[in-house]
Design a protein around this motif. Sequence first.
Motif, PDB file in Angstrom:
ATOM      1  N   ASP A   2      77.009 -53.286 -58.222  1.00  0.00           N
ATOM      2  CA  ASP A   2      76.195 -52.422 -57.352  1.00  0.00           C
ATOM      3  C   ASP A   2      75.291 -51.551 -58.217  1.00  0.00           C
ATOM      4  O   ASP A   2      75.746 -50.627 -58.893  1.00  0.00           O
ATOM      5  CB  ASP A   2      77.117 -51.544 -56.487  1.00  0.00           C
ATOM      6  N   GLU A   3      74.013 -51.877 -58.190  1.00  0.00           N
ATOM      7  CA  GLU A   3      73.031 -51.177 -59.023  1.00  0.00           C
ATOM      8  C   GLU A   3      72.965 -49.687 -58.677  1.00  0.00           C
ATOM      9  O   GLU A   3      72.685 -48.829 -59.515  1.00  0.00           O
ATOM     10  CB  GLU A   3      71.652 -51.848 -58.833  1.00  0.00           C
ATOM     11  N   ARG A   4      73.269 -49.359 -57.400  1.00  0.00           N
ATOM     12  CA  ARG A   4      73.184 -47.953 -56.955  1.00  0.00           C
ATOM     13  C   ARG A   4      74.142 -47.056 -57.741  1.00  0.00           C
ATOM     14  O   ARG A   4      73.833 -45.900 -58.024  1.00  0.00           O
ATOM     15  CB  ARG A   4      73.498 -47.850 -55.450  1.00  0.00           C
ATOM     16  N   LEU A   5      75.285 -47.609 -58.091  1.00  0.00           N
ATOM     17  CA  LEU A   5      76.293 -46.856 -58.841  1.00  0.00           C
ATOM     18  C   LEU A   5      75.737 -46.424 -60.205  1.00  0.00           C
ATOM     19  O   LEU A   5      75.929 -45.288 -60.640  1.00  0.00           O
ATOM     20  CB  LEU A   5      77.524 -47.751 -59.025  1.00  0.00           C
ATOM     21  N   ASN A   6      75.037 -47.357 -60.855  1.00  0.00           N
ATOM     22  CA  ASN A   6      74.445 -47.058 -62.166  1.00  0.00           C
ATOM     23  C   ASN A   6      73.350 -45.999 -62.051  1.00  0.00           C
ATOM     24  O   ASN A   6      73.237 -45.114 -62.902  1.00  0.00           O
ATOM     25  CB  ASN A   6      73.859 -48.337 -62.797  1.00  0.00           C
ATOM     26  N   ARG A   7      72.553 -46.094 -60.974  1.00  0.00           N
ATOM     27  CA  ARG A   7      71.473 -45.110 -60.778  1.00  0.00           C
ATOM     28  C   ARG A   7      72.051 -43.707 -60.575  1.00  0.00           C
ATOM     29  O   ARG A   7      71.547 -42.720 -61.124  1.00  0.00           O
ATOM     30  CB  ARG A   7      70.614 -45.493 -59.548  1.00  0.00           C
ATOM     31  N   LEU A   8      73.134 -43.630 -59.796  1.00  0.00           N
ATOM     32  CA  LEU A   8      73.786 -42.327 -59.566  1.00  0.00           C
ATOM     33  C   LEU A   8      74.355 -41.779 -60.879  1.00  0.00           C
ATOM     34  O   LEU A   8      74.229 -40.589 -61.175  1.00  0.00           O
ATOM     35  CB  LEU A   8      74.916 -42.456 -58.531  1.00  0.00           C
ATOM     36  N   ALA A   9      74.969 -42.668 -61.658  1.00  0.00           N
ATOM     37  CA  ALA A   9      75.584 -42.244 -62.933  1.00  0.00           C
ATOM     38  C   ALA A   9      74.530 -41.722 -63.909  1.00  0.00           C
ATOM     39  O   ALA A   9      74.790 -40.782 -64.669  1.00  0.00           O
ATOM     40  CB  ALA A   9      76.350 -43.403 -63.546  1.00  0.00           C
ATOM     41  N   GLU A  10      73.330 -42.309 -63.877  1.00  0.00           N
ATOM     42  CA  GLU A  10      72.243 -41.830 -64.754  1.00  0.00           C
ATOM     43  C   GLU A  10      71.879 -40.376 -64.441  1.00  0.00           C
ATOM     44  O   GLU A  10      71.547 -39.593 -65.325  1.00  0.00           O
ATOM     45  CB  GLU A  10      70.998 -42.715 -64.586  1.00  0.00           C
ATOM     46  N   ILE A  11      71.956 -40.024 -63.151  1.00  0.00           N
ATOM     47  CA  ILE A  11      71.609 -38.653 -62.741  1.00  0.00           C
ATOM     48  C   ILE A  11      72.763 -37.691 -63.032  1.00  0.00           C
ATOM     49  O   ILE A  11      72.579 -36.604 -63.576  1.00  0.00           O
ATOM     50  CB  ILE A  11      71.245 -38.621 -61.229  1.00  0.00           C
ATOM     51  N   VAL A  12      73.995 -38.100 -62.667  1.00  0.00           N
ATOM     52  CA  VAL A  12      75.157 -37.190 -62.726  1.00  0.00           C
ATOM     53  C   VAL A  12      75.765 -37.121 -64.134  1.00  0.00           C
ATOM     54  O   VAL A  12      76.320 -36.094 -64.535  1.00  0.00           O
ATOM     55  CB  VAL A  12      76.243 -37.644 -61.701  1.00  0.00           C
ATOM     56  N   ASN A  13      75.675 -38.245 -64.870  1.00  0.00           N
ATOM     57  CA  ASN A  13      76.291 -38.347 -66.190  1.00  0.00           C
ATOM     58  C   ASN A  13      77.795 -38.024 -66.161  1.00  0.00           C
ATOM     59  O   ASN A  13      78.270 -37.120 -66.850  1.00  0.00           O
ATOM     60  CB  ASN A  13      75.558 -37.397 -67.154  1.00  0.00           C
ATOM     61  N   PRO A  14      78.578 -38.780 -65.380  1.00  0.00           N
ATOM     62  CA  PRO A  14      80.003 -38.461 -65.210  1.00  0.00           C
ATOM     63  C   PRO A  14      80.844 -38.964 -66.374  1.00  0.00           C
ATOM     64  O   PRO A  14      80.376 -39.740 -67.209  1.00  0.00           O
ATOM     65  CB  PRO A  14      80.371 -39.233 -63.936  1.00  0.00           C
ATOM     66  N   GLN A  15      82.137 -38.531 -66.381  1.00  0.00           N
ATOM     67  CA  GLN A  15      83.044 -39.022 -67.430  1.00  0.00           C
ATOM     68  C   GLN A  15      83.395 -40.489 -67.215  1.00  0.00           C
ATOM     69  O   GLN A  15      83.639 -41.225 -68.154  1.00  0.00           O
ATOM     70  CB  GLN A  15      84.323 -38.172 -67.443  1.00  0.00           C
ATOM     71  N   ILE A  59      74.612 -36.852 -48.021  1.00  0.00           N
ATOM     72  CA  ILE A  59      73.275 -36.983 -48.615  1.00  0.00           C
ATOM     73  C   ILE A  59      72.921 -38.467 -48.587  1.00  0.00           C
ATOM     74  O   ILE A  59      73.732 -39.322 -48.972  1.00  0.00           O
ATOM     75  CB  ILE A  59      73.238 -36.493 -50.084  1.00  0.00           C
ATOM     76  N   LYS A  60      71.729 -38.777 -48.114  1.00  0.00           N
ATOM     77  CA  LYS A  60      71.269 -40.167 -48.113  1.00  0.00           C
ATOM     78  C   LYS A  60      70.933 -40.592 -49.546  1.00  0.00           C
ATOM     79  O   LYS A  60      70.329 -39.822 -50.302  1.00  0.00           O
ATOM     80  CB  LYS A  60      70.038 -40.340 -47.212  1.00  0.00           C
ATOM     81  N   TYR A  61      71.309 -41.821 -49.882  1.00  0.00           N
ATOM     82  CA  TYR A  61      71.130 -42.323 -51.251  1.00  0.00           C
ATOM     83  C   TYR A  61      69.672 -42.176 -51.721  1.00  0.00           C
ATOM     84  O   TYR A  61      69.407 -41.710 -52.831  1.00  0.00           O
ATOM     85  CB  TYR A  61      71.586 -43.790 -51.322  1.00  0.00           C
ATOM     86  N   ASP A  62      68.727 -42.588 -50.876  1.00  0.00           N
ATOM     87  CA  ASP A  62      67.307 -42.539 -51.280  1.00  0.00           C
ATOM     88  C   ASP A  62      66.857 -41.112 -51.592  1.00  0.00           C
ATOM     89  O   ASP A  62      66.092 -40.885 -52.539  1.00  0.00           O
ATOM     90  CB  ASP A  62      66.416 -43.145 -50.184  1.00  0.00           C
ATOM     91  N   ASP A  63      67.345 -40.130 -50.796  1.00  0.00           N
ATOM     92  CA  ASP A  63      66.997 -38.724 -51.056  1.00  0.00           C
ATOM     93  C   ASP A  63      67.584 -38.272 -52.392  1.00  0.00           C
ATOM     94  O   ASP A  63      66.931 -37.573 -53.175  1.00  0.00           O
ATOM     95  CB  ASP A  63      67.546 -37.813 -49.935  1.00  0.00           C
ATOM     96  N   TYR A  64      68.835 -38.662 -52.639  1.00  0.00           N
ATOM     97  CA  TYR A  64      69.535 -38.258 -53.865  1.00  0.00           C
ATOM     98  C   TYR A  64      68.771 -38.744 -55.101  1.00  0.00           C
ATOM     99  O   TYR A  64      68.564 -38.009 -56.066  1.00  0.00           O
ATOM    100  CB  TYR A  64      70.948 -38.843 -53.855  1.00  0.00           C
ATOM    101  N   ILE A  65      68.331 -40.014 -55.042  1.00  0.00           N
ATOM    102  CA  ILE A  65      67.607 -40.608 -56.181  1.00  0.00           C
ATOM    103  C   ILE A  65      66.213 -39.983 -56.312  1.00  0.00           C
ATOM    104  O   ILE A  65      65.789 -39.595 -57.397  1.00  0.00           O
ATOM    105  CB  ILE A  65      67.492 -42.149 -56.019  1.00  0.00           C
ATOM    106  N   ALA A  66      65.514 -39.860 -55.175  1.00  0.00           N
ATOM    107  CA  ALA A  66      64.132 -39.354 -55.210  1.00  0.00           C
ATOM    108  C   ALA A  66      64.074 -37.906 -55.702  1.00  0.00           C
ATOM    109  O   ALA A  66      63.193 -37.537 -56.487  1.00  0.00           O
ATOM    110  CB  ALA A  66      63.507 -39.465 -53.816  1.00  0.00           C
ATOM    111  N   LEU A  67      65.055 -37.073 -55.252  1.00  0.00           N
ATOM    112  CA  LEU A  67      65.021 -35.648 -55.604  1.00  0.00           C
ATOM    113  C   LEU A  67      65.759 -35.349 -56.914  1.00  0.00           C
ATOM    114  O   LEU A  67      65.583 -34.285 -57.504  1.00  0.00           O
ATOM    115  CB  LEU A  67      65.608 -34.807 -54.464  1.00  0.00           C
ATOM    116  N   GLY A  68      66.634 -36.281 -57.335  1.00  0.00           N
ATOM    117  CA  GLY A  68      67.253 -36.131 -58.654  1.00  0.00           C
ATOM    118  C   GLY A  68      68.567 -35.379 -58.688  1.00  0.00           C
ATOM    119  O   GLY A  68      68.913 -34.774 -59.700  1.00  0.00           O
TER     120      GLY A  68
END
Length: 367
Positions: free
Chosen positions: A48-61, A326-335
């Motif tokens: 799931d590519e979305r997981l990687n995109r979220l991780a790039e923003i959050v930088n989790p452990q 939070i909608k995924y697209d909003d999360y990615i667009a707003l950072g």
Amino acid sequence: MALQCGIVGLPNVGKSTLFNCLSNAKAQSANFPFCTIEPNVGVITVPDERLNRLAEIVNPQRIVPATVEIVDIAGLVKGASKGEGLGNKFLANIRETDAIIHVLRCFDDPNVVHVDGSVNPVRDKEIIDYELQLKDLETIDGRISRVQKQAQTGGDKAAKLQYEVLRRYKEALEQGKAARTVQFDTKDEQKCAHDLFLLTNKPVLYVCNVDDKSAVTGNAYVEQVREAVKDENAEILIVAAQTESEIAEFETYEERQMFLEEIGLKESGVSRLIRAAFHLLNLETYFTAGPLEVRAWTYLKGSKAPQCAGVIHSDFEKGFIRAEVIKYDDYIALGGETQCREAGKIGIEGKDYVVQDGDIMHFRFNV
């Protein structure tokens, strides 16, 4: 959520090769019938590519993807419904799965023997269909004899409904059609149909196992299968299991991508198959994202917020107060979450909110 897809097919069609590519649990891929007797179970992560995109923003452990269970079931032969080969075991194993991945041999190779001596995917499909239909007919006949008298003599509405459902299934099965081809209109009929747990009512995905050259466009065998299943409400996927096993040998993601580009594929058949299995089980994903982990959670499509909260822990469902969404697209667009909060892009939802695929959720609860 332990929903399972069972991989089925005749012996030597490439089930175990495919299963080995899907999971790291190596099934013996030997060239003789019944090398898989006990079903192998693989717990496979869903790409799931979305997981990687979220991780790039959050930088989790850590990152925790969704998983799906795939079961490699022994090859079936003619007469399985009467217990031939490993028939009874095979049918019992299928009954325990929630969906079926049916592998069909769509390649010529003189080195891999075919149990019936020649390659004919439509015939192979019909052999397995026939055995499953016979078993379903057995179930239906047993039930019909019990409810027929009640339905035809008394004023028992439930018995009448059940009899009507059974009669329609019997009609379809006797014509050689799968139970999934029968559609019911009312909720009561649908529930009654579901409670019969018929083998041919399970959702099915046909996987055409082709040679390396046909991995992108398919071949004449694939077209035969396409024609044979057009009325069945089933999906078809083209995979070259031998190519997939070569892809699995590469150590790094970059090497795999280079190999895929060389043979003209955007992504591996295994990735497509896992996602198709996820879809087949009627599953969707929501995410939780924080500094500790970004995680994909699996739920049944159409579930409401409290049930989805219960996927994390039963206390979340019992004491559910509300969900922040939070909608995924909003999360990615707003950072990120802070930016979404500032922009007023966080929805406060109650018990009746139907969770959407890709939602990022926080649950408030009190136990």
